[in-house]
Design a protein around this motif. Structure first.
Motif, PDB file in Angstrom:
ATOM      1  N   ASP A   1       0.841  -1.203   0.000  1.00 28.62           N
ATOM      2  CA  ASP A   1       0.000   0.000   0.000  1.00 28.62           C
ATOM      3  C   ASP A   1       0.875   1.251   0.000  1.00 28.62           C
ATOM      4  O   ASP A   1       0.586   2.243  -0.699  1.00 28.62           O
ATOM      5  N   GLY A   2       1.953   1.203   0.791  1.00 32.05           N
ATOM      6  CA  GLY A   2       2.864   2.330   0.815  1.00 32.05           C
ATOM      7  C   GLY A   2       3.513   2.561  -0.533  1.00 32.05           C
ATOM      8  O   GLY A   2       3.667   3.707  -0.989  1.00 32.05           O
TER       9      GLY A   2
ATOM     10  N   VAL B   1       2.257   1.747  -3.445  1.00 31.27           N
ATOM     11  CA  VAL B   1       1.233   2.292  -4.352  1.00 31.27           C
ATOM     12  C   VAL B   1       1.037   3.782  -4.082  1.00 31.27           C
ATOM     13  O   VAL B   1       0.921   4.597  -5.016  1.00 31.27           O
ATOM     14  N   LYS B   2       1.020   4.137  -2.802  1.00 37.58           N
ATOM     15  CA  LYS B   2       0.866   5.553  -2.444  1.00 37.58           C
ATOM     16  C   LYS B   2       1.977   6.397  -3.060  1.00 37.58           C
ATOM     17  O   LYS B   2       1.752   7.551  -3.472  1.00 37.58           O
ATOM     18  N   MET B   3       3.162   5.801  -3.138  1.00 33.24           N
ATOM     19  CA  MET B   3       4.307   6.552  -3.663  1.00 33.24           C
ATOM     20  C   MET B   3       4.545   6.322  -5.152  1.00 33.24           C
ATOM     21  O   MET B   3       5.590   6.690  -5.688  1.00 33.24           O
ATOM     22  N   GLY B   4       3.552   5.692  -5.846  1.00 34.47           N
ATOM     23  CA  GLY B   4       3.588   5.654  -7.295  1.00 34.47           C
ATOM     24  C   GLY B   4       3.877   4.326  -7.960  1.00 34.47           C
ATOM     25  O   GLY B   4       3.850   4.235  -9.188  1.00 34.47           O
TER      26      GLY B   4
ATOM     27  N   SER C   1       3.107   0.442  -9.196  1.00 33.62           N
ATOM     28  CA  SER C   1       1.906  -0.326  -9.540  1.00 33.62           C
ATOM     29  C   SER C   1       1.652  -1.338  -8.432  1.00 33.62           C
ATOM     30  O   SER C   1       2.560  -1.750  -7.713  1.00 33.62           O
ATOM     31  N   ARG C   2       0.390  -1.747  -8.291  1.00 31.76           N
ATOM     32  CA  ARG C   2       0.021  -2.698  -7.234  1.00 31.76           C
ATOM     33  C   ARG C   2       0.795  -4.007  -7.374  1.00 31.76           C
ATOM     34  O   ARG C   2       1.338  -4.534  -6.390  1.00 31.76           O
TER      35      ARG C   2
END
Length: 283
Positions: free
Chosen positions: A202-203, A205-208, A210-211
């Protein structure tokens, strides 16, 4: 505890080819263990049988394992019988099977919190019983297992079970008093690790990221860290210090984790799981 760790250079463990393994219960843990046995070559799929009230609904059959609705038939056909049901169901199963258990059967219970003494009290005198704490990572041959012997267990019984479980990860033989804590650390520990992987992803993804990439990288990071601890023999604190460069990114992140109570939360989790196991035993 006597070490029985499996290393990459260790030869295939010796489990007699005629060993018949029966699972009473065909849920997630039965699936994990059966899959591990089959993948490692320790036990052939044709030598494994499992019981389930609704055989067609069990994923164990997808491994090539025979799944039937009759618990007693599993016992009749198996030399090693694994009790793989929820703890509250164990007494019901033992009452049902007590009349047909013989000296040819070795029983392994993987139920959390059910003491050997309780299990033995339901069975004929002299029954060969062991308790095993194992985790679901056995399905990918990266499991953690501790084996505890019952009062009538033969040395050959414990050696067979240790060898069998070494085929799906690391295994040690130890006293029963360790099992609740073992389950809290390694049995429940895979869930803690999954949560850590999810949160790290999640972190990312938050920072750009891809999942997909974030999940893969987080999972590999945890796997690599575990491998370093096991293979280097260094204390995890030392390995952590070696990553934390002065004024760098890792020490900044570690500071945030410390402020959030990261280590204390994990200690609390292990304690809670152990105490819950104690409660199950009382119930």
């Amino acid at each position: 505890m006597s070490s029985a760790e499996k290393s990459p250079d260790q030869p295939q463990v010796d489990v007699p080819s005629d060993t018949m393994v029966g699972f009473i219960g065909a849920g997630k843990m039965a699936h994990a263990m059966a899959k591990g046995f089959i993948l490692s070559g320790a036990v052939k799929a044709s030598n494994i049988i499992a019981s389930c009230p609704h055989p067609n609904e069990s994923s164990v059959k997808d491994l090539g394992v025979s799944v039937i609705p009759d618990n007693k038939e599993v016992v009749r056909r198996s030399s090693v019988v694994v009790i793989a049901v929820k703890p509250n169901i164990v007494p019901i199963i033992l009452k049902e099977l007590s009349s047909i258990i013989t000296q040819k059967n070795m029983l392994i219970s993987i139920a959390a919190g059910i003491p050997l003494k309780t299990i033995e009290n339901y069975l004929p005198s002299g029954s060969r019983v062991l308790r095993v704490a194992v985790n679901t990572a056995a399905s990918v041959q990266a499991g953690v297992t501790v084996v505890a012997k019952g009062t009538a267990t033969l040395d050959t019984d414990s050696r067979l079970v240790v060898n069998l479980m070494k085929s799906v990860g690391i295994c040690e033989e130890g006293p029963e008093k360790y099992l609740d804590a073992v389950g809290a650390v390694s049995g429940c520990g895979v869930a803690y690790a999954f949560m850590a992987i999810e949160a790290m992803a999640d972190g990312g993804v938050k920072m750009g990221l891809s999942r997909d990439l974030a999940i893969r990288f987080a999972a590999q990071a945890l796997m690599g860290a575990g491998k370093m601890v096991l293979e280097t023999g260094k204390h995890p604190g030392q390995l952590k210090d070696e990553v934390c460069s002065p004024g760098g990114t890792t020490i900044a992140a570690v500071h945030k984790l410390e402020k959030a109570g990261f280590r204390g939360a994990l200690i609390d989790a292990v304690e809670a799981a152990t105490l819950r196991s104690h409660e199950l035993a009382k119930q």
